[in-house]
Scaffold this motif. Structure first.
Motif, PDB file in Angstrom:
ATOM      1  N   VAL A 284    -102.853-121.575  70.605  1.00 38.80           N
ATOM      2  CA  VAL A 284    -102.421-122.617  72.078  1.00 38.80           C
ATOM      3  C   VAL A 284    -102.770-124.184  71.524  1.00 38.80           C
ATOM      4  O   VAL A 284    -102.205-125.068  72.000  1.00 38.80           O
ATOM      5  CB  VAL A 284    -103.804-122.249  72.908  1.00 38.80           C
ATOM      6  N   VAL A 285    -103.599-124.378  70.475  1.00 36.92           N
ATOM      7  CA  VAL A 285    -103.766-125.811  70.035  1.00 36.92           C
ATOM      8  C   VAL A 285    -102.570-126.199  69.249  1.00 36.92           C
ATOM      9  O   VAL A 285    -102.156-127.528  69.774  1.00 36.92           O
ATOM     10  CB  VAL A 285    -105.036-125.947  68.903  1.00 36.92           C
ATOM     11  N   LEU A 286    -101.978-125.550  68.742  1.00 37.37           N
ATOM     12  CA  LEU A 286    -100.708-126.070  67.965  1.00 37.37           C
ATOM     13  C   LEU A 286     -99.515-126.414  68.938  1.00 37.37           C
ATOM     14  O   LEU A 286     -98.756-127.281  68.904  1.00 37.37           O
ATOM     15  CB  LEU A 286    -100.331-124.783  67.052  1.00 37.37           C
ATOM     16  N   LEU A 287     -99.733-125.416  70.200  1.00 35.81           N
ATOM     17  CA  LEU A 287     -98.669-125.480  70.894  1.00 35.81           C
ATOM     18  C   LEU A 287     -98.991-127.088  71.925  1.00 35.81           C
ATOM     19  O   LEU A 287     -98.117-127.696  72.227  1.00 35.81           O
ATOM     20  CB  LEU A 287     -98.565-124.617  72.376  1.00 35.81           C
ATOM     21  N   GLY A 288     -99.984-127.289  72.037  1.00 35.30           N
ATOM     22  CA  GLY A 288    -100.610-128.562  72.671  1.00 35.30           C
ATOM     23  C   GLY A 288    -100.208-129.726  71.665  1.00 35.30           C
ATOM     24  O   GLY A 288     -99.841-130.655  72.352  1.00 35.30           O
ATOM     25  N   ILE A 289    -100.389-129.732  70.306  1.00 35.83           N
ATOM     26  CA  ILE A 289     -99.897-130.671  69.584  1.00 35.83           C
ATOM     27  C   ILE A 289     -98.679-130.926  69.834  1.00 35.83           C
ATOM     28  O   ILE A 289     -98.137-131.890  69.390  1.00 35.83           O
ATOM     29  CB  ILE A 289    -100.407-130.296  68.085  1.00 35.83           C
ATOM     30  N   TYR A 290     -97.671-129.708  69.658  1.00 32.12           N
ATOM     31  CA  TYR A 290     -96.343-129.718  69.908  1.00 32.12           C
ATOM     32  C   TYR A 290     -95.831-130.568  71.056  1.00 32.12           C
ATOM     33  O   TYR A 290     -94.899-131.440  70.978  1.00 32.12           O
ATOM     34  CB  TYR A 290     -95.606-128.368  69.835  1.00 32.12           C
ATOM     35  N   ASN A 293     -96.322-134.428  70.852  1.00 32.56           N
ATOM     36  CA  ASN A 293     -95.679-135.099  69.777  1.00 32.56           C
ATOM     37  C   ASN A 293     -94.192-135.309  70.287  1.00 32.56           C
ATOM     38  O   ASN A 293     -93.585-136.215  70.284  1.00 32.56           O
ATOM     39  CB  ASN A 293     -95.570-134.242  68.479  1.00 32.56           C
ATOM     40  N   LYS A 294     -93.978-134.108  71.127  1.00 31.93           N
ATOM     41  CA  LYS A 294     -92.600-134.495  71.939  1.00 31.93           C
ATOM     42  C   LYS A 294     -92.507-135.281  73.014  1.00 31.93           C
ATOM     43  O   LYS A 294     -91.631-136.323  73.093  1.00 31.93           O
ATOM     44  CB  LYS A 294     -92.242-132.934  72.308  1.00 31.93           C
ATOM     45  N   ALA A 295     -93.731-135.480  73.693  1.00 30.28           N
ATOM     46  CA  ALA A 295     -93.978-136.704  74.838  1.00 30.28           C
ATOM     47  C   ALA A 295     -93.642-137.973  73.939  1.00 30.28           C
ATOM     48  O   ALA A 295     -93.169-138.832  74.450  1.00 30.28           O
ATOM     49  CB  ALA A 295     -95.209-136.398  75.266  1.00 30.28           C
ATOM     50  N   ILE A 296     -94.480-138.191  72.847  1.00 32.81           N
ATOM     51  CA  ILE A 296     -94.401-139.419  72.253  1.00 32.81           C
ATOM     52  C   ILE A 296     -92.876-139.737  71.635  1.00 32.81           C
ATOM     53  O   ILE A 296     -92.555-140.866  71.826  1.00 32.81           O
ATOM     54  CB  ILE A 296     -95.355-139.623  70.996  1.00 32.81           C
ATOM     55  N   LYS A 297     -92.192-138.811  71.033  1.00 33.27           N
ATOM     56  CA  LYS A 297     -90.857-138.981  71.103  1.00 33.27           C
ATOM     57  C   LYS A 297     -89.787-139.387  71.839  1.00 33.27           C
ATOM     58  O   LYS A 297     -89.062-140.217  71.593  1.00 33.27           O
ATOM     59  CB  LYS A 297     -90.293-137.778  70.109  1.00 33.27           C
ATOM     60  N   ARG A 298     -90.156-138.759  73.172  1.00 36.63           N
ATOM     61  CA  ARG A 298     -89.358-139.306  74.126  1.00 36.63           C
ATOM     62  C   ARG A 298     -89.802-140.770  74.506  1.00 36.63           C
ATOM     63  O   ARG A 298     -88.813-141.397  74.959  1.00 36.63           O
ATOM     64  CB  ARG A 298     -89.769-138.451  75.301  1.00 36.63           C
TER      65      ARG A 298
END
Length: 298
Positions: A284-290, A293-298
Motif C-alpha cells: 500500500v505504501v509503494l502504491l501511495g509513492i507511485y 510521483n505520478k502527480a508530480i510528473k503531471r
C-alpha cells in the motif's frame, strides 16, 4: 538539458532522499536502545552537542562567514522547532512506545504539511493528496499490531509526545524550505544543534532529569555515536539538500519509508516476524509513492 545536468538535477536529490529514507529509519532503533539506558532528553542533548561540534568545526576551518542580524532569529526558531521539540520529544516518546510505532507517528508529519499549506492558501492536486493518504494508510496497516496498548497511561504519553514532535517538524520543514536560501543552511544546522543542546542541557539540569556522564553505559554511547553520524550529520545534510531540490510532496516521502526500514531491520537483526499485515502495508505504501510521483510528473 544535457544528461550530466539531468543527473545533477534529479539523480543527486533522489540519492539524498534514499539516504534519508534508510538511515533515518535506523535511527528509531538506535534511539530506542539509547533511552533504555539513560534519560531521553539528555541523550538528545548529547547527540546534538556532538553533532554541533563536528559541523561548526568544519565550517570554522572553511572560514565560513557567521550568520548576521535577522538570520540568528531564523536559526533560533529552527533550533527550537527541529531539535528541541521535534527531535527531543520524539526521542522521549520512544521511551514509552515501540520504535516502530514512533516511526509511524513520525510519518504523519506530511499530513500536517498539507493542513498548514491549505491554511496558507496553497493548493495540492487531488492525486498528490490521495497518494499521501494512501502512504499513511499503508504505514498504519504495517503497525496496526502496536495499537493494543493504547489505553495505558505511559503509552498515551508516548503517543502525545510523538504527535507534537510531528507537528513541530512539519512547521520546521516548511520554515526551512522558505528561509534556507537566505543563508548557509548547512552551517545553520550546526548552530541549531548547539543552541538546542544548550537549551536541553539547561532543562535536564534544572529539572534533575539527567545522570552523570560516567554513569552512562557503553550501550548508550554506541547508540549516541550512531545517532550523531547517521542521524545528526550525514542525513541532515541530505535532508536540507532534498528540501532545496525536490517538491514538498516528494521530499516528504522518506517519512513513510522510515518505518518500513525499521520493521525490516527488526526482522533480520532482532528476529521479529515478517507478517502478512506487514507485506500488505508495504504494498500500500509503494502504491501511495507511485501516485505521488505520478502527480508530480503531471
Amino acid at each position: 538539458m544535457k544528461p550530466i545536468q539531468k543527473i545533477k538535477a534529479l539523480g543527486l536529490p533522489m540519492l539524498a532522499l534514499i539516504w534519508i529514507s534508510f538511515f533515518w529509519g535506523t535511527t528509531w532503533l538506535a534511539s530506542k536502545e539509547g533511552v533504555k539506558h539513560m534519560p531521553a532528553l539528555q541523550l538528545a542533548a548529547i547527540r546534538q552537542f556532538l553533532g554541533a561540534v563536528f559541523y561548526i568545526s568544519f565550517f570554522l576551518f572553511k572560514k565560513t562567514p557567521w550568520p548576521k542580524g535577522k538570520q540568528w532569529k531564523t536559526i533560533l526558531i529552527l533550533s527550537v522547532l527541529n531539535f528541541v521539540l521535534s527531535n527531543g520529544l520524539s526521542t522521549w516518546g520512544v521511551k514509552y512506545i515501540s520504535s516502530g510505532l514512533g516511526a509511524i507517528i513520525g510519518a504523519i508529519f506530511p499530513l500536517w504539511i498539507v493542513v498548514i499549506s491549505f491554511f496558507n492558501g496553497e493548493r495540492l492536486s487531488k492525486l498528490a493528496l490521495v497518494g499521501l493518504l494512501t502512504c499513511f494508510g499503508g504505514v498504519c496497516v504495517v503497525f496496526s499490531d502496536y495499537l493494543t496498548d493504547f489505553f495505558k497511561p505511559d503509552f498515551q504519553f508516548g503517543i502525545l509526545l510523538s504527535v507534537i514532535a510531528t507537528i513541530t517538524w512539519a512547521f520546521g520543514s516548511l520554515y526551512t524550505k522558505k528561509k534556507a536560501a537566505s543563508f548557509n543552511p548547512y552551517f545553520s544546522l550546526g548552530l541549531q544543534m548547539l543552541i538546542s543542546s544548550i537549551l536541553l542541557f539547561a532543562y535536564t539540569g534544572a529539572t534533575g532529569t539527567s545522570v552523570a556522564i560516567t554513569q552512562i553505559p557503553a550501550q548508550a554511547w554506541w547508540a549516541i555515536g550512531y545517532l550523531v553520524v547517521f542521524g545528526s550529520i550525514t542525513t541532515f545534510i541530505a535532508f536540507i539538500y532534498a528540501l532545496q531540490h525536490l517538491p514538498t510532496e516528494i521530499s516528504s516521502i522518506y517519512a513513510y519509508i522510515n518505518p518500513i526500514i525499521a520493521v525490516i531491520l527488526g526482522a533480520f537483526i532482532f528476529n521479529e516476524p515478517l507478517t502478512f499485515t506487514l507485506i500488505v502495508g508495504v504494498l500500500v505504501v509503494l502504491l501511495g509513492i507511485y501516485l505521488v510521483n505520478k502527480a508530480i510528473k503531471r
